[in-house]
Scaffold this motif. Structure first.
Motif, PDB file in Angstrom:
ATOM      1  N   PHE A  36      41.909  47.309  40.207  1.00 40.43           N
ATOM      2  CA  PHE A  36      42.574  46.021  40.075  1.00 40.43           C
ATOM      3  C   PHE A  36      41.627  45.035  39.418  1.00 40.43           C
ATOM      4  CE2 PHE A  36      44.457  48.140  43.720  1.00 40.43           C
ATOM      5  CZ  PHE A  36      45.812  48.029  43.460  1.00 40.43           C
ATOM      6  N   ALA A  37      42.169  44.197  38.548  1.00 46.43           N
ATOM      7  CA  ALA A  37      41.356  43.180  37.899  1.00 46.43           C
ATOM      8  C   ALA A  37      41.261  41.956  38.786  1.00 46.43           C
ATOM      9  CB  ALA A  37      41.980  42.819  36.553  1.00 46.43           C
ATOM     10  N   ARG A  41      45.645  34.254  34.925  1.00 41.75           N
ATOM     11  CA  ARG A  41      46.725  33.273  34.807  1.00 41.75           C
ATOM     12  C   ARG A  41      48.093  33.909  35.044  1.00 41.75           C
ATOM     13  NH1 ARG A  41      45.253  28.512  32.674  1.00 41.75           N
ATOM     14  NH2 ARG A  41      43.116  28.361  31.917  1.00 41.75           N
ATOM     15  N   SER A  42      48.178  35.214  34.840  1.00 41.78           N
ATOM     16  CA  SER A  42      49.464  35.888  35.016  1.00 41.78           C
ATOM     17  C   SER A  42      49.643  36.470  36.415  1.00 41.78           C
ATOM     18  CB  SER A  42      49.612  36.994  33.968  1.00 41.78           C
ATOM     19  OG  SER A  42      48.581  37.955  34.099  1.00 41.78           O
ATOM     20  N   SER A  43      48.655  36.285  37.296  1.00 37.29           N
ATOM     21  CA  SER A  43      48.814  36.730  38.683  1.00 37.29           C
ATOM     22  C   SER A  43      49.924  35.930  39.356  1.00 37.29           C
ATOM     23  CB  SER A  43      47.502  36.551  39.446  1.00 37.29           C
ATOM     24  OG  SER A  43      46.481  37.380  38.916  1.00 37.29           O
ATOM     25  N   ALA A 164      33.405  34.577  41.205  1.00 42.62           N
ATOM     26  CA  ALA A 164      33.485  33.988  42.536  1.00 42.62           C
ATOM     27  C   ALA A 164      34.774  34.467  43.183  1.00 42.62           C
ATOM     28  CB  ALA A 164      33.453  32.469  42.471  1.00 42.62           C
ATOM     29  N   ALA A 165      34.662  35.298  44.195  1.00 43.57           N
ATOM     30  CA  ALA A 165      35.848  35.808  44.867  1.00 43.57           C
ATOM     31  C   ALA A 165      36.597  34.682  45.570  1.00 43.57           C
ATOM     32  CB  ALA A 165      35.444  36.880  45.875  1.00 43.57           C
ATOM     33  N   PHE A 166      37.900  34.796  45.617  1.00 43.96           N
ATOM     34  CA  PHE A 166      38.786  33.812  46.254  1.00 43.96           C
ATOM     35  C   PHE A 166      38.754  32.447  45.568  1.00 43.96           C
ATOM     36  CE2 PHE A 166      37.163  36.614  49.717  1.00 43.96           C
ATOM     37  CZ  PHE A 166      38.317  37.325  49.951  1.00 43.96           C
ATOM     38  N   LYS A 258      40.467  41.158  46.561  1.00 40.55           N
ATOM     39  CA  LYS A 258      39.711  42.257  47.164  1.00 40.55           C
ATOM     40  C   LYS A 258      38.897  42.993  46.105  1.00 40.55           C
ATOM     41  CE  LYS A 258      43.324  44.028  49.411  1.00 40.55           C
ATOM     42  NZ  LYS A 258      44.085  44.922  50.329  1.00 40.55           N
ATOM     43  N   ALA A 259      39.502  43.194  44.932  1.00 39.52           N
ATOM     44  CA  ALA A 259      38.787  43.871  43.852  1.00 39.52           C
ATOM     45  C   ALA A 259      37.577  43.065  43.398  1.00 39.52           C
ATOM     46  CB  ALA A 259      39.728  44.111  42.671  1.00 39.52           C
TER      47      ALA A 259
END
Length: 320
Positions: A36-37, A41-43, A164-166, A258-259
């Motif tokens: 998973f990337a 913007r498309s999430s 930076a996660a999250f 998570k990825a």
């Protein structure tokens, strides 16, 4: 806004499904690139944020929108409102509230969304009493959507804060002081499985008297001070418990986040570089199920304070 939640959220999944999920996560974490990337913007969450931003009137923007580098974007707290208007006020339309809800769904897993709805209901009467802000313009390069309130800070930024996660530091918690009824005590029971598996010498390294401040979650470089037992010094069986614990901690969040956590871990050398610390302070039932614990490494902090109720602060970002 309706908040359909299961009556009982624990256990999260059956043991068989949990082990299957843990195996998949462990395998995916070892692959390069990730399955998973990072968020884009498309999430789903970011798409909802763009729709929400476009729907705002100038008067609404004047109260909840800020430049991307505004100081409020860097704030973290277990109890705060990033903007004054709460979601349930007439300040927002029903359609805008639905967009906010879609953004929240996009930031979480199905289980995480249900647990979050229950936490907001019990802590402050529901999502209507929480607040949002948008930093930057989602149609431009950098932006962030922030959701805040009692025991909550969440972010969606389309990877504007790279590596930076999250989208930056986040917070979760629950005001229930009976650990057996707290929505996040299951995480303490899971991480304590690691402590229970340690031998006497390992426990001496992992168990510390006084906990650091819960807000002390700044990112440290490789030469930082990291308390506790290093995972790389554990046996294979113990390391497997650490991996399973990380899977449990990350389960409430979307796959993209998570990825990105896994990518940060890989960049510092994997889970072997993590340290786990358990604190004697705040042992609620004097049962040696340590209610305050911390997982830390260069670029990684997960601080969990379960005494008297849960405040958890997370900050995960690749180091320079």
């Amino acid at each position: 806004m309706p908040n359909p939640t299961p009556q009982n959220l624990t256990p999260i999944v059956s043991r068989r499904k949990f082990l299957e999920a843990a195996s998949v996560t462990a395998i995916s974490a070892s692959l390069a690139p990730s399955l998973f990337a990072a968020p884009s913007r498309s999430s789903k969450a970011e798409t909802a944020v763009q729709e929400f931003y476009t729907s705002l009137t100038d008067q609404q923007k004047s109260q909840i929108c800020f430049p991307y580098n505004h100081q409020l974007r860097s704030k973290i707290s277990a109890n705060w409102h990033v903007t004054k208007p709460t979601i349930g006020l007439d300040f927002y339309t029903d359609k805008q509230r639905a967009m906010i809800n879609n953004a929240i769904k996009g930031m979480t897993s199905q289980e995480g969304y249900a647990r979050l709805q229950k936490q907001m209901d019990e802590d402050d009467g529901g999502v209507d009493f929480y607040s949002v802000a948008v930093f930057g313009d989602p149609s431009e390069k950098k932006f962030e959507f922030t959701l805040t309130g009692r025991h909550l800070t969440m972010r969606a930024d389309g990877n504007s804060a790279e590596k930076a996660a999250f989208g930056g530091p986040i917070v979760y918690g629950h005001s229930e002081e009976n650990p057996d009824q707290n929505l996040y005590h299951y995480q303490t029971k899971q991480t304590n499985k690691v402590f229970e598996a340690l031998d006497t010498d390992q426990r001496k390294k992992a168990l510390i008297g006084k906990a650091p401040r819960e807000t002390a979650v700044h990112i440290q470089q490789a030469d930082g001070n990291f308390p506790g037992l290093i995972v790389g010094d554990m046996s294979d069986d113990q390391k497997k418990l650490v991996t399973e614990s990380l899977d449990v901690l990350l389960a409430p969040y979307r796959e993209e986040d998570k990825a990105e956590v896994q990518e940060v871990l890989k960049s510092i050398g994997g889970t072997d570089k993590l340290r786990m610390a358990f604190y004697q302070q705040g042992d609620l039932k004097s049962d040696k199920v340590w209610d305050i614990w911390r997982i830390e490494a260069p670029g990684f902090v997960w601080h969990f304070r379960g005494a008297p109720h849960v405040h958890a602060y997370i900050n995960i970002a690749a180091i320079s």
